[in-house]
Design a protein around this motif. Structure first.
Motif, PDB file in Angstrom:
ATOM      1  N   GLY A  36       0.682  -1.232  -0.030  1.00  0.00           N
ATOM      2  CA  GLY A  36       0.187  -0.037  -0.180  1.00  0.00           C
ATOM      3  C   GLY A  36       0.892   1.122   0.078  1.00  0.00           C
ATOM      4  N   ALA A  37       0.228   2.449  -0.253  1.00  0.00           N
ATOM      5  CA  ALA A  37       0.825   3.647  -0.294  1.00  0.00           C
ATOM      6  C   ALA A  37      -0.094   4.443   0.352  1.00  0.00           C
ATOM      7  CB  ALA A  37       1.097   4.038  -1.547  1.00  0.00           C
ATOM      8  N   VAL A  38       0.351   5.484   1.028  1.00  0.00           N
ATOM      9  CA  VAL A  38      -0.637   6.750   1.564  1.00  0.00           C
ATOM     10  C   VAL A  38       0.108   8.065   1.345  1.00  0.00           C
ATOM     11  CG1 VAL A  38      -1.230   7.540   4.080  1.00  0.00           C
ATOM     12  CG2 VAL A  38      -0.778   4.885   3.739  1.00  0.00           C
ATOM     13  N   ALA A  45       0.228  17.635  -2.257  1.00  0.00           N
ATOM     14  CA  ALA A  45      -0.044  16.154  -1.914  1.00  0.00           C
ATOM     15  C   ALA A  45       1.177  15.557  -1.940  1.00  0.00           C
ATOM     16  CB  ALA A  45      -0.637  15.483  -2.999  1.00  0.00           C
ATOM     17  N   THR A  46       1.503  14.837  -0.714  1.00  0.00           N
ATOM     18  CA  THR A  46       2.613  13.990  -0.433  1.00  0.00           C
ATOM     19  C   THR A  46       2.602  12.800   0.056  1.00  0.00           C
ATOM     20  OG1 THR A  46       3.510  16.115   0.588  1.00  0.00           O
ATOM     21  CG2 THR A  46       4.912  14.418   1.156  1.00  0.00           C
ATOM     22  N   ALA A  47       3.433  11.840  -0.528  1.00  0.00           N
ATOM     23  CA  ALA A  47       3.402  10.353  -0.280  1.00  0.00           C
ATOM     24  C   ALA A  47       4.231  10.130   0.872  1.00  0.00           C
ATOM     25  CB  ALA A  47       3.864   9.718  -1.544  1.00  0.00           C
ATOM     26  N   ILE A  48       3.571   9.693   2.011  1.00  0.00           N
ATOM     27  CA  ILE A  48       4.173   9.602   3.326  1.00  0.00           C
ATOM     28  C   ILE A  48       4.571   8.110   3.272  1.00  0.00           C
ATOM     29  CG2 ILE A  48       3.271  11.302   4.501  1.00  0.00           C
ATOM     30  CD1 ILE A  48       1.640   9.029   5.936  1.00  0.00           C
ATOM     31  N   LEU A  49       4.006   7.233   2.376  1.00  0.00           N
ATOM     32  CA  LEU A  49       4.460   5.944   2.338  1.00  0.00           C
ATOM     33  C   LEU A  49       4.485   5.334   0.787  1.00  0.00           C
ATOM     34  CD1 LEU A  49       2.714   4.192   5.285  1.00  0.00           C
ATOM     35  CD2 LEU A  49       5.252   4.112   4.685  1.00  0.00           C
ATOM     36  N   SER A  50       5.271   4.904   0.250  1.00  0.00           N
ATOM     37  CA  SER A  50       5.223   4.568  -1.121  1.00  0.00           C
ATOM     38  C   SER A  50       5.036   3.192  -1.013  1.00  0.00           C
ATOM     39  CB  SER A  50       6.600   4.965  -1.885  1.00  0.00           C
ATOM     40  OG  SER A  50       6.560   6.196  -2.288  1.00  0.00           O
ATOM     41  N   ARG A  66       3.285   9.215  12.307  1.00  0.00           N
ATOM     42  CA  ARG A  66       4.212  10.434  12.234  1.00  0.00           C
ATOM     43  C   ARG A  66       3.646  11.627  11.393  1.00  0.00           C
ATOM     44  NH1 ARG A  66       8.050   6.649  11.963  1.00  0.00           N
ATOM     45  NH2 ARG A  66       8.256   6.821   9.740  1.00  0.00           N
ATOM     46  N   ALA A  67       2.347  10.995  10.622  1.00  0.00           N
ATOM     47  CA  ALA A  67       2.047  12.018   9.742  1.00  0.00           C
ATOM     48  C   ALA A  67       1.350  13.224  10.390  1.00  0.00           C
ATOM     49  CB  ALA A  67       0.710  11.271   8.858  1.00  0.00           C
ATOM     50  N   SER A  68       1.602  14.462   9.589  1.00  0.00           N
ATOM     51  CA  SER A  68       1.085  15.660  10.353  1.00  0.00           C
ATOM     52  C   SER A  68       0.056  16.303   9.565  1.00  0.00           C
ATOM     53  CB  SER A  68       2.285  16.626  10.652  1.00  0.00           C
ATOM     54  OG  SER A  68       3.100  16.079  11.570  1.00  0.00           O
ATOM     55  N   PRO A  69      -0.791  16.867  10.002  1.00  0.00           N
ATOM     56  CA  PRO A  69      -1.635  17.880   9.047  1.00  0.00           C
ATOM     57  C   PRO A  69      -0.767  18.920   8.335  1.00  0.00           C
ATOM     58  CG  PRO A  69      -2.465  17.605  11.389  1.00  0.00           C
ATOM     59  CD  PRO A  69      -1.105  17.209  11.277  1.00  0.00           C
ATOM     60  N   LEU A  70      -1.235  19.119   7.045  1.00  0.00           N
ATOM     61  CA  LEU A  70      -0.732  20.118   6.348  1.00  0.00           C
ATOM     62  C   LEU A  70      -1.280  21.637   6.236  1.00  0.00           C
ATOM     63  CD1 LEU A  70       0.051  18.024   3.110  1.00  0.00           C
ATOM     64  CD2 LEU A  70       1.575  18.248   4.919  1.00  0.00           C
ATOM     65  N   SER A  71      -2.813  21.509   6.473  1.00  0.00           N
ATOM     66  CA  SER A  71      -3.485  22.496   6.601  1.00  0.00           C
ATOM     67  C   SER A  71      -3.567  23.255   5.091  1.00  0.00           C
ATOM     68  CB  SER A  71      -3.179  23.500   7.471  1.00  0.00           C
ATOM     69  OG  SER A  71      -4.154  24.339   7.775  1.00  0.00           O
ATOM     70  N   GLY A  72      -4.526  24.001   4.724  1.00  0.00           N
ATOM     71  CA  GLY A  72      -4.470  24.469   3.468  1.00  0.00           C
ATOM     72  C   GLY A  72      -5.758  24.385   2.772  1.00  0.00           C
ATOM     73  N   ARG A  73      -5.908  24.466   1.502  1.00  0.00           N
ATOM     74  CA  ARG A  73      -7.031  24.182   0.782  1.00  0.00           C
ATOM     75  C   ARG A  73      -7.231  22.733   0.546  1.00  0.00           C
ATOM     76  NH1 ARG A  73      -6.705  27.072  -4.517  1.00  0.00           N
ATOM     77  NH2 ARG A  73      -8.839  26.275  -4.723  1.00  0.00           N
ATOM     78  N   ARG A  75      -7.550  19.919  -2.031  1.00  0.00           N
ATOM     79  CA  ARG A  75      -7.107  19.759  -3.274  1.00  0.00           C
ATOM     80  C   ARG A  75      -6.856  18.326  -3.356  1.00  0.00           C
ATOM     81  NH1 ARG A  75      -5.321  23.974  -6.905  1.00  0.00           N
ATOM     82  NH2 ARG A  75      -5.694  22.248  -8.317  1.00  0.00           N
ATOM     83  N   ILE A  76      -8.059  17.649  -3.484  1.00  0.00           N
ATOM     84  CA  ILE A  76      -7.903  16.021  -3.763  1.00  0.00           C
ATOM     85  C   ILE A  76      -7.587  15.740  -5.005  1.00  0.00           C
ATOM     86  CG2 ILE A  76     -10.470  15.957  -4.215  1.00  0.00           C
ATOM     87  CD1 ILE A  76     -10.407  13.223  -2.592  1.00  0.00           C
ATOM     88  N   ASP A  77      -7.732  16.878  -6.055  1.00  0.00           N
ATOM     89  CA  ASP A  77      -7.098  16.460  -7.498  1.00  0.00           C
ATOM     90  C   ASP A  77      -5.629  16.260  -7.423  1.00  0.00           C
ATOM     91  OD1 ASP A  77      -7.193  19.175  -6.505  1.00  0.00           O
ATOM     92  OD2 ASP A  77      -6.371  19.745  -8.842  1.00  0.00           O
ATOM     93  N   ARG A  78      -4.884  16.902  -6.475  1.00  0.00           N
ATOM     94  CA  ARG A  78      -3.333  16.625  -6.567  1.00  0.00           C
ATOM     95  C   ARG A  78      -2.947  15.230  -5.898  1.00  0.00           C
ATOM     96  NH1 ARG A  78      -1.724  22.866  -5.215  1.00  0.00           N
ATOM     97  NH2 ARG A  78      -2.170  23.546  -7.604  1.00  0.00           N
ATOM     98  N   ALA A  79      -4.113  14.876  -4.918  1.00  0.00           N
ATOM     99  CA  ALA A  79      -3.793  13.680  -4.360  1.00  0.00           C
ATOM    100  C   ALA A  79      -4.086  12.491  -5.310  1.00  0.00           C
ATOM    101  CB  ALA A  79      -4.561  13.544  -3.110  1.00  0.00           C
ATOM    102  N   PHE A  80      -5.061  12.462  -6.288  1.00  0.00           N
ATOM    103  CA  PHE A  80      -5.301  11.720  -7.300  1.00  0.00           C
ATOM    104  C   PHE A  80      -4.253  11.633  -8.168  1.00  0.00           C
ATOM    105  CE2 PHE A  80      -9.765  11.570  -6.082  1.00  0.00           C
ATOM    106  CZ  PHE A  80      -9.922  10.293  -5.556  1.00  0.00           C
ATOM    107  N   GLN A  81      -3.695  12.924  -8.816  1.00  0.00           N
ATOM    108  CA  GLN A  81      -2.469  13.073  -9.597  1.00  0.00           C
ATOM    109  C   GLN A  81      -1.232  12.221  -9.193  1.00  0.00           C
ATOM    110  OE1 GLN A  81      -2.035  17.063  -9.863  1.00  0.00           O
ATOM    111  NE2 GLN A  81      -3.394  17.433 -11.846  1.00  0.00           N
ATOM    112  N   LEU A  82      -1.124  12.394  -7.684  1.00  0.00           N
ATOM    113  CA  LEU A  82       0.128  11.676  -7.231  1.00  0.00           C
ATOM    114  C   LEU A  82      -0.183  10.113  -7.140  1.00  0.00           C
ATOM    115  CD1 LEU A  82       2.969  11.616  -5.800  1.00  0.00           C
ATOM    116  CD2 LEU A  82       1.540  12.257  -3.596  1.00  0.00           C
ATOM    117  N   ALA A  83      -1.357   9.901  -6.832  1.00  0.00           N
ATOM    118  CA  ALA A  83      -1.764   8.410  -6.679  1.00  0.00           C
ATOM    119  C   ALA A  83      -1.490   7.796  -8.085  1.00  0.00           C
ATOM    120  CB  ALA A  83      -3.263   8.247  -6.234  1.00  0.00           C
TER     121      ALA A  83
END
Length: 101
Positions: A36-38, A45-50, A66-73, A75-83
């Motif tokens: 899995g990846a997270v 968007a940042t991959a904390i686990l590849s 260890r994952a910390s909240p990033l805050s901000g807008r 943008r799930i589209d950026r998460a899907f692009q990274l996925a």
């Protein structure tokens, strides 16, 4: 995917992390089994686990903890692009299960 935008309260972020760990345990996310990846996302968007970046379930869970909240807008589209990028780079000869949590 962990939503860490400004819209997510700290308790909700913790609940998401616990849910990811529960799903990982259910799917038996360990080397030689399922992988899995997270991704944590807000404005970026940042991959904390590849895929395959951990050797044990304990390492997987520790990275989630260890994952910390990033805050901000949000943008799930950026998460899907990274996925999409992570999936493209995954093992080509293995069947994929694609889920987004």
């Amino acid at each position: 995917m962990l939503d860490s935008s400004s819209h997510v309260m700290p308790q909700e972020f913790l609940q998401q992390k616990e849910f990811i760990k529960l799903i990982a345990r259910y799917l038996n996310i360990t080397p030689g089994k399922s992988r899995g990846a997270v991704i944590v996302y807000s404005t970026n968007a940042t991959a904390i686990l590849s895929f395959g970046s951990y050797a044990t379930m304990s390492e997987f869970n520790a990275a989630i903890d260890r994952a910390s909240p990033l805050s901000g807008r949000r943008r799930i589209d950026r998460a899907f692009q990274l996925a999409g990028t992570l999936f493209k780079n995954a093992r080509s000869n293995v069947r994929k299960v694609r889920s987004v949590f």
